[in-house]
Design a protein around this motif. Structure first.
Motif, PDB file in Angstrom:
ATOM      1  N   LEU A 178      15.249  61.442  45.741  1.00  0.00           N
ATOM      2  CA  LEU A 178      15.141  61.653  47.184  1.00  0.00           C
ATOM      3  C   LEU A 178      13.915  60.945  47.746  1.00  0.00           C
ATOM      4  O   LEU A 178      13.974  60.330  48.826  1.00  0.00           O
ATOM      5  N   THR A 179      12.814  61.018  47.018  1.00  0.00           N
ATOM      6  CA  THR A 179      11.590  60.352  47.482  1.00  0.00           C
ATOM      7  C   THR A 179      11.807  58.851  47.609  1.00  0.00           C
ATOM      8  O   THR A 179      11.387  58.222  48.596  1.00  0.00           O
ATOM      9  N   TRP A 234      21.714  63.561  50.169  1.00  0.00           N
ATOM     10  CA  TRP A 234      21.101  64.110  48.959  1.00  0.00           C
ATOM     11  C   TRP A 234      21.517  65.565  48.739  1.00  0.00           C
ATOM     12  O   TRP A 234      21.818  65.963  47.599  1.00  0.00           O
ATOM     13  N   LEU A 235      21.541  66.366  49.788  1.00  0.00           N
ATOM     14  CA  LEU A 235      21.934  67.770  49.662  1.00  0.00           C
ATOM     15  C   LEU A 235      23.384  67.897  49.219  1.00  0.00           C
ATOM     16  O   LEU A 235      23.725  68.775  48.414  1.00  0.00           O
ATOM     17  N   LEU A 342      33.194  70.600  52.837  1.00  0.00           N
ATOM     18  CA  LEU A 342      32.191  69.997  53.713  1.00  0.00           C
ATOM     19  C   LEU A 342      30.811  70.022  53.066  1.00  0.00           C
ATOM     20  O   LEU A 342      30.073  69.037  53.113  1.00  0.00           O
ATOM     21  N   ARG A 343      30.494  71.156  52.458  1.00  0.00           N
ATOM     22  CA  ARG A 343      29.169  71.303  51.847  1.00  0.00           C
ATOM     23  C   ARG A 343      28.953  70.315  50.715  1.00  0.00           C
ATOM     24  O   ARG A 343      27.833  69.835  50.511  1.00  0.00           O
ATOM     25  N   ARG A 344      29.987  69.987  49.997  1.00  0.00           N
ATOM     26  CA  ARG A 344      29.868  69.048  48.876  1.00  0.00           C
ATOM     27  C   ARG A 344      29.995  67.597  49.315  1.00  0.00           C
ATOM     28  O   ARG A 344      29.933  66.700  48.488  1.00  0.00           O
ATOM     29  N   GLY A 345      30.203  67.390  50.607  1.00  0.00           N
ATOM     30  CA  GLY A 345      30.338  66.029  51.088  1.00  0.00           C
ATOM     31  C   GLY A 345      31.590  65.344  50.585  1.00  0.00           C
ATOM     32  O   GLY A 345      31.587  64.137  50.315  1.00  0.00           O
ATOM     33  N   LEU A 437      19.487  74.258  54.755  1.00  0.00           N
ATOM     34  CA  LEU A 437      18.991  72.926  55.094  1.00  0.00           C
ATOM     35  C   LEU A 437      20.135  71.990  55.452  1.00  0.00           C
ATOM     36  O   LEU A 437      20.031  71.190  56.399  1.00  0.00           O
ATOM     37  N   PHE A 438      21.226  72.081  54.720  1.00  0.00           N
ATOM     38  CA  PHE A 438      22.381  71.243  55.022  1.00  0.00           C
ATOM     39  C   PHE A 438      22.888  71.510  56.436  1.00  0.00           C
ATOM     40  O   PHE A 438      23.134  70.580  57.220  1.00  0.00           O
ATOM     41  N   SER A 439      23.020  72.777  56.782  1.00  0.00           N
ATOM     42  CA  SER A 439      23.542  73.132  58.108  1.00  0.00           C
ATOM     43  C   SER A 439      22.558  72.730  59.203  1.00  0.00           C
ATOM     44  O   SER A 439      22.965  72.212  60.261  1.00  0.00           O
ATOM     45  N   LEU A 440      21.274  72.963  58.977  1.00  0.00           N
ATOM     46  CA  LEU A 440      20.261  72.663  59.989  1.00  0.00           C
ATOM     47  C   LEU A 440      20.123  71.153  60.195  1.00  0.00           C
ATOM     48  O   LEU A 440      20.108  70.670  61.344  1.00  0.00           O
ATOM     49  N   ILE A 441      20.032  70.403  59.121  1.00  0.00           N
ATOM     50  CA  ILE A 441      19.859  68.950  59.251  1.00  0.00           C
ATOM     51  C   ILE A 441      21.113  68.310  59.822  1.00  0.00           C
ATOM     52  O   ILE A 441      21.028  67.362  60.616  1.00  0.00           O
ATOM     53  N   ASN A 442      22.269  68.841  59.456  1.00  0.00           N
ATOM     54  CA  ASN A 442      23.516  68.356  60.056  1.00  0.00           C
ATOM     55  C   ASN A 442      23.492  68.547  61.571  1.00  0.00           C
ATOM     56  O   ASN A 442      23.884  67.656  62.342  1.00  0.00           O
TER      57      ASN A 442
END
Length: 1012
Positions: A178-179, A234-235, A342-345, A437-442
């Motif tokens: 991720l970095t 990444w998530l 959705l969560r798994r992309g 984090l996934f929901s918020l960043i989305n």
């Protein structure tokens, strides 16, 4: 042209695996810098330079092999090995990671010296990929060791080396990945290109632009959106990697929805049956209408709630009716499955295949947000967001459904919330921090994209509008959530995990604050736990509890240190360093303390080179004081020089810290320091006290002497500092009566050998003939604040700042005379200790005479010969003490005070002891030694230094009494000799020392002489 992005649109660079590395700690150190070693020398260094830890482990293994394993049965031996295997594997993993990270950092250090701009950024994210590869390999090793004996598995679990450890290693690998993906989003090149793109962000777009073209223009102009896209990707990938394949049985309520173990199909089959019965009963050919009479006849038997009359997905909401209980549970499972996809992309193809197998393709259509698509992007996970450009009405409808409280299941709200960018709708079903984090960043990403789409729509209406200004960064919302997660009962435990704490800082783009918190916590926990506390000043700053936990986790400390060292050259931490450089350095020092605990001393100079020049000596000095093997010291010297670390300052800290630590432990034992007694009185006659020096039994004394062996590694220009260190310790030892330690110091760090090694000149004799410098009455040296008198010694560092430029110990010189002048006090103190050593050896030999047979002339002759040699050694050792100005050449006022104390105590003691030895020799060997007693009296009378010492110590009466006894003994010896020569046929007395004397070596009577 759009900048090169490490994103889902422009591609992601493949993770590079690190090169193979060697496991040996010393090969790791030598591979850092091999320019100072020849190739054939490396093997020898590797064989010889073992750490104390490794040597101890080897000795323990040998002992076990010889004394234990040979006497037990094979099954018991196997059981013991399996018991220790998890611990050994964990230690090996940590050791291997430490060395591999150090090698990667040092390679980066060498490669990045001449890099700048985008090349430096590229090298940095390649370094992150290397770290990820190291973590991946470590996780693989843990996985490979999982197939083992069941008892070993229990032991592994008890030691913490379990599945959780592997998960942390995989998370570490993902964090490094991720970095490396986030860094390009912050590169100056991207930010500059994005800034320039604002002026013409909408130029190339028109009403016929495709969705992916609009998305690409949006990503080109908004660096924050790039950051969010990387985080979401990444998530999603983390979820796919850490979760098992999605199965029906894993879905919520699936076990109760009556579908059995096979895959369902056909939708809400339990609600279809009542609808078909109503149609048959009413002979109704078309859809049933939800009339009032239908509600009274068409209801659920379990609770009499009205049932839907139509089977379209919106029927329940539109008719305000219910499904059968089994079908409601089925709906919960179905929406849960949609959430998981959705969560798994999951790509559109994956979603379609999932629902096609279950005969509900309409659900896949919802997830993929249908719209105009480019063939190259048709299978992207981002299609649901990209297609908002051509299907904005769907986003509005989804948002309404997400906010609708009448929806039957939270998972349905969550799915619509993800599609429309509503975090509040998705939050109730989030079970982990990553889900939140996934929901918020989305939500934040869709918000920014819709802002861009609004500007695009305005541009279509107003063609002259070409500029676009992105929304301000909204990463503060992520930080706010991460803070709330630390107190939320549902996520508190997860948020306090050290790896998660680091991940949260990276995701919320708050690394500077993270490093500061970790720096404060490192100092606090060091003092709280006692581990490495000598490396830190105490810190009482209020810090996050998570930081305190993370500051004790070895893996996170290693990750934080290497991440900080990688980001610092990029300038991302400039403001934090300007304001809190010392706090940030605590993270590096904390890791150095970890290396110390793992005995990785050869890796320390690399990290010491990354802290400020002011702290390098303190940190390295307090750690390297434990390095006692000469070859390891030499290796440390080479490494420090290769990293441009001032070696002399490190050596000063090693010695000075060891001395002060010992002195502070000594001070509580007595109120005032007491010098050692050399003589004792037996029957009013002075004798050398037997064993008055003794042996070193105190470990602290041994360590402080051992630490001063580092003086052998100092350079010629700083010889004055070496002299100060040695004289400071000598004075402490003598004033506190630690003569055994002083003797050990004189043999371990002998002036002659040390000066020859350091300066190429033997300064032990040169110092004796050097001119005594004139005392400077104006010199006012401020001693360091310490606990008692034996520590009031001004350091050469302070002298250089406060004293006159011509202070002898402050001079950096290679001149022989100046070096000899600097060595003078050291030489005098060493000679004093050596003189006392010869006196003790003499008395031991004199005492041993009583055990010899008395009637054996050969034995008597041998004993006299040995006594004569021993007394001659005493005579030679005592001559320097009788010189004018001995121990009177102080370099400053404080030293003059200390030397005066030593002179006033030890010179009277040594001279009285020397006189006692001559007195005994005059009786036991030859009366010539009694004559030497008289010569000694004359020397003392003519030497102001000696007479002053006796007067100041109020011991002149003792000296006069001793010399009076010497005179009486000499007079009797002369009379006895004359009488013997007058006797007829008599042989010469042995007192005269002539051949043929009688065996009267044992006839020396101390008491009789005293009474005469």
């Amino acid at each position: 042209m759009p900048p090169t992005l490490r994103s889902s649109i422009h591609g992601r660079k493949a993770v590079q695996q690190p090169e193979s590395v060697k496991n040996s700690i010393h090969l790791a150190a030598l591979s850092i810098k091999t320019d100072f070693l020849q190739p054939e020398q490396l093997d020898n260094e590797d064989e010889d330079m073992q750490s104390d830890h490794e040597m101890m482990s080897s000795e323990m293994e040998d002992d076990l092999d010889e004394s234990y394993y040979n006497d037990v049965d094979a099954p018991l031996q196997s059981s013991a090995q399996e018991l220790l295997r998890p611990l050994q594997e964990t230690a090996d993993r940590v050791s291997r990671q430490v060395e591999e990270f150090s090698q990667a950092l040092d390679r980066f250090r060498g490669e990045s010296k001449n890099l700048s701009g985008q090349k430096l950024w590229a090298a940095t994210w390649n370094l992150m990929d290397t770290y990820a590869g190291i973590a991946n390999k470590s996780a693989g090793r843990v996985q490979a060791s999982s197939a083992e004996h069941k008892h070993a598995q229990k032991n592994r679990k008890s030691l913490g080396d379990t599945t959780a450890q592997k998960e942390n290693l995989l998370l570490e690998s993902d964090i490094w990945n991720l970095t490396s993906q986030i860094l390009p989003c912050k590169s100056p090149e991207l930010l500059e290109d994005a800034h320039h793109a604002e002026n013409a962000a909408l130029v190339q777009l028109h009403r016929y632009s495709k969705n992916d073209e609009i998305w690409a223009a949006f990503m080109e102009v908004d660096p924050v959106a790039n950051h969010y896209e990387v985080l979401l990707d990444w998530l999603q990938e983390r979820k796919r990697k850490t979760s098992p394949a999605l199965k029906d049985s894993d879905l919520k309520s699936y076990d109760d929805c009556g579908r059995g173990d096979v895959m369902w199909e056909g939708g809400n089959i339990y609600t279809q049956a009542p609808i078909k019965r109503q149609k048959v009963t009413r002979a109704h050919p078309g859809p049933l209408q939800p009339a009032d009479d239908m509600r009274t006849m068409h209801f659920r038997k379990s609770d009499s709630e009205p049932l839907v009359t139509q089977m379209d997905p919106d029927a329940a909401l539109r008719q305000d009716a219910m499904l059968e209980v089994e079908d409601e549970l089925y709906e919960t499972s179905a929406w849960h499955a949609s959430w998981e996809l959705l969560r798994r992309g999951s790509s559109p193809d994956q979603c379609r295949n999932w629902w096609q197998d279950r005969n509900e393709l309409w659900r896949a259509l919802i997830l993929r947000s249908p719209g105009v698509q480019n063939s190259s992007e048709v299978n992207k996970a981002w299609l649901r967001i990209i297609n908002l450009a051509s299907n904005r009405e769907l986003a509005i409808l989804c948002r309404d459904l997400a906010d609708n409280q009448d929806v039957a299941t939270d998972y349905e709200n969550a799915v619509y919330g993800i599609l429309s960018g509503s975090y509040s709708a998705a939050a109730p079903v989030c079970e982990s921090i990553d889900d939140h984090l996934f929901s918020l960043i989305n939500s934040l990403l869709i918000e920014r994209y819709e802002q861009f789409l609004s500007a695009f729509q305005q541009k279509l209406q107003t063609p002259d509008l070409q500029e676009y200004t992105p929304l301000p960064p909204t990463t503060a919302e992520i930080s706010n959530y991460m803070q709330s997660s630390q107190v939320d009962k549902a996520t508190k435990a997860e948020a306090h995990q050290p790896h998660k704490y680091l991940q949260s800082a990276l995701v919320s783009d708050d690394l500077a604050h993270f490093f500061l918190e970790m720096g404060h916590a490192a100092a606090q926990m060091a003092h709280l736990t006692g581990q490495s506390k000598v490396l830190f000043d105490n810190d009482e700053t209020q810090v996050n509890e998570c930081a305190q936990v993370a500051a004790q986790d070895e893996d996170v400390v290693r990750m934080a240190t290497h991440l900080q060292l990688a980001l610092q050259p990029l300038g991302l931490l400039d403001q934090a360093y300007d304001e809190n450089a010392l706090v940030l350095e605590n993270n590096i020092i904390n890791y150095m303390g970890l290396l110390e605990r793992h005995a990785k001393y050869s890796l320390l100079p690399l990290y010491a080179s990354k802290i400020s020049a002011e702290r390098q000596p303190r940190v390295l000095g307090r750690i390297l004081s434990k390095v006692t093997i000469p070859k390891e010291r030499d290796m440390q010297m080479r490494l420090m020089k290769s990293y441009s670390i001032p070696v002399y300052r490190v050596i000063y800290t090693i010695c000075d810290y060891a001395r002060r630590t010992w002195a502070m432990k000594l001070s509580p034992q007595r109120e005032a320091l007491q010098a050692a007694k050399v003589i004792e009185y037996k029957d009013k006659i002075v004798r050398v006290r037997t064993g008055f020096i003794g042996q070193v039994h105190d470990e602290d004394e041994g360590r402080v002497v051992e630490a001063h062996e580092w003086v052998n590694c100092i350079d010629t220009k700083n010889w004055g500092m070496a002299c100060w260190l040695m004289t400071a310790l000598y004075k402490n030892l003598l004033l506190s009566g630690k003569l055994a330690a002083a003797k050990s110091l004189s043999t371990r760090v002998e002036l002659a050998q040390t000066s020859l090694k350091v300066t190429g000149m033997n300064l032990s004799l040169a110092a004796l003939v050097a001119e005594t410098p004139e005392e400077d009455g104006d010199t006012d040296m401020e001693g360091d604040a310490t606990v008692d008198d034996h520590s009031r010694l001004a350091s050469p560092t302070k002298r250089r700042k406060e004293s006159k430029p011509n202070h002898p110990l402050a001079k950096e010189t290679t001149n022989r005379s100046a070096l000899a002048e600097q060595s003078l006090v050291w030489a005098h103190l060493e000679l004093l200790v050596q003189a006392m050593d010869t006196l003790e050896l003499w008395q031991d030999l004199a005492n041993s005479v009583d055990t010899l047979p008395r009637n054996d002339p050969k034995t008597v002759k041998t004993a006299k010969k040995e006594l004569g040699h021993a007394l001659q050694t005493v005579h030679s050792a005592m001559q320097p003490l009788l010189d004018h100005g001995f121990l009177s050449s102080a370099m400053d006022e404080q030293e003059d005070h200390d030397l005066r104390q030593i002179r006033e105590h030890y010179l009277p003691e040594c001279i009285l002891a020397y006189n006692s030895a001559l007195y005994f020799g005059g009786h036991a060997i030859t009366r010539q030694h009694l004559v030497q007693c008289m010569e000694l009296a004359q020397q003392v009378a003519q030497n102001e230094t000696l007479t002053g010492a006796f007067v100041a110590s109020r011991r002149m009466q003792e000296l006069v009494t001793a010399f009076a006894h010497d005179s009486q003994a000499l007079l009797r010896a002369n009379e006895h000799s004359s009488a013997s020569t007058r006797g007829r046929g008599s042989k010469r007395s042995s007192v005269s020392g002539e051949k043929g004397g009688r065996t009267d070596i044992w006839q020396v009577q101390w008491r009789a002489d005293a009474e005469t």
